[in-house]
Scaffold this motif. Sequence first.
Motif, PDB file in Angstrom:
ATOM      1  N   ALA A 252       0.832  -1.213   0.000  1.00 11.56           N
ATOM      2  CA  ALA A 252       0.000   0.000   0.000  1.00 11.56           C
ATOM      3  C   ALA A 252       0.864   1.258   0.000  1.00 11.56           C
ATOM      4  O   ALA A 252       0.548   2.233  -0.685  1.00 11.56           O
ATOM      5  N   LYS A 253       1.960   1.235   0.758  1.00 11.72           N
ATOM      6  CA  LYS A 253       2.850   2.394   0.799  1.00 11.72           C
ATOM      7  C   LYS A 253       3.481   2.651  -0.555  1.00 11.72           C
ATOM      8  O   LYS A 253       3.592   3.801  -1.005  1.00 11.72           O
ATOM      9  N   ASP A 254       3.884   1.598  -1.240  1.00 13.19           N
ATOM     10  CA  ASP A 254       4.480   1.741  -2.562  1.00 13.19           C
ATOM     11  C   ASP A 254       3.484   2.348  -3.545  1.00 13.19           C
ATOM     12  O   ASP A 254       3.825   3.254  -4.316  1.00 13.19           O
ATOM     13  N   ILE A 255       2.232   1.874  -3.519  1.00 20.80           N
ATOM     14  CA  ILE A 255       1.215   2.401  -4.426  1.00 20.80           C
ATOM     15  C   ILE A 255       0.928   3.861  -4.108  1.00 20.80           C
ATOM     16  O   ILE A 255       0.790   4.701  -5.006  1.00 20.80           O
ATOM     17  N   ASN A 256       0.845   4.204  -2.823  1.00 21.97           N
ATOM     18  CA  ASN A 256       0.602   5.595  -2.445  1.00 21.97           C
ATOM     19  C   ASN A 256       1.741   6.501  -2.908  1.00 21.97           C
ATOM     20  O   ASN A 256       1.518   7.644  -3.321  1.00 21.97           O
ATOM     21  N   HIS A 257       2.986   6.014  -2.800  1.00 23.00           N
ATOM     22  CA  HIS A 257       4.119   6.799  -3.297  1.00 23.00           C
ATOM     23  C   HIS A 257       3.990   7.046  -4.801  1.00 23.00           C
ATOM     24  O   HIS A 257       4.236   8.166  -5.281  1.00 23.00           O
ATOM     25  N   LYS A 258       3.618   6.025  -5.554  1.00 30.30           N
ATOM     26  CA  LYS A 258       3.493   6.178  -7.003  1.00 30.30           C
ATOM     27  C   LYS A 258       2.402   7.186  -7.357  1.00 30.30           C
ATOM     28  O   LYS A 258       2.582   8.032  -8.245  1.00 30.30           O
TER      29      LYS A 258
END
Length: 415
Positions: A252-258
């Motif tokens: 989820a953190k990776d997707i939010n960063h993107k």
Amino acid sequence: MKLVVQVKLLPTPMQAAALEMTLRACNEAATWVSEVAFEKDVKKNFALRRHTYGEIKARWRLGAQAAQHVIKKTCDAYATLKANLKAGNLGKPGSERYRRATEKPIGFRPAGAQPYDDRMLSWQLAERHVSIWTVAGRVKDVPFTATPEQLATLALYRKGESDLVCRDGMWFLLATCDVPEAPLNGDPVDFLGIDLGIVNIATTSDGEIMAGRELNRIRARERKLRSKLQQKNTPSAKRRMNKRRRKEARRAKDINHKIARHVVAEAERTSRGIALEDLTGIRQRVRLRKPQRATHSSWAFAQLEAFIAYKARRAGVPVVYVDPAYTSRTCAECGHIDRANRVSQARFACRNCGLVDHADRNGSRNIRARAWELWRRGAQSTAPPHPRASGVGQDANAAPPPVVPVVQARRFSDG
């Protein structure tokens, strides 16, 4: 602007043992200091140091700097507890949760993070090594891995303390960096409205939809697997749960960063500001049926907002927070407000002017319009707890350019 760069240490078994002993000793000392602070009701750094400094050095063999950081860490923990109590995050005075937090001293986990300053930790960035203090003596030439971007940030902007962290048997250093902000764009041509949601993580006023269905399916699958493992309650099931417990959060953190990177880059490219809803306290305001609670509680909207805000500060893009009330029921063309306008989760049909649009895109256009109105009036934000918008007022006679009603989908996944 303060940012944290995380690098992974690659210690040998002997080096890892020394680091583990150091964390254990520092956190045992911090727990004892916390008990002294609680008994004597002394929670200020210098006052508490008079009661504990000598004992820490003698009993746990900590150096002078490490002993001071242990005391400071304890005081910071009590300051955070006080702030949470004042904000009501731990319930009302007299409640069971409130009593549990206040009737005993704060404890520290054996593997809790320990801060290091430049006297205890030195970086050799070219060789990708660190030299770090431990209770077993100075450990030199501990290798670490980092990307070229991380190395450049550390070389240019590292300033202040670094935290030693152990997570699932892996060692990390969290280095504080003071990164300069870009000059704020005080004359945006318009605002890019962002509607945050569960089915669609983010929808822009340009009509770009960043779908969250794949992420929600993964979360549902993980919850089902967790439930099965908890019911088995065997050693192998517990090992599997520990292995998977942070995987969902990392995804989820990776997707939010993107998503945040894409939104800020689009606003910077078009010389626009960013308009967000102020969703403070939404979990307390919204009532949900039991099947919906797990999905709603796992929605990391605060994290996404934080990522957008700090990336916008780095790029000099102004951010305005608006009141989210009725943005999903208001027609972006005629302003008519009616609950019946929201036909379904994805469809909006105005009962007054007949506009038919994607519901989230219509909401994002309302967010954009409210932000532009605030900017024209010179106001900063309508957020009730804390105004968080940046920038100055604009010419009241200026008008934003039209937005082309194009709806396109964009998938953000961990693949």
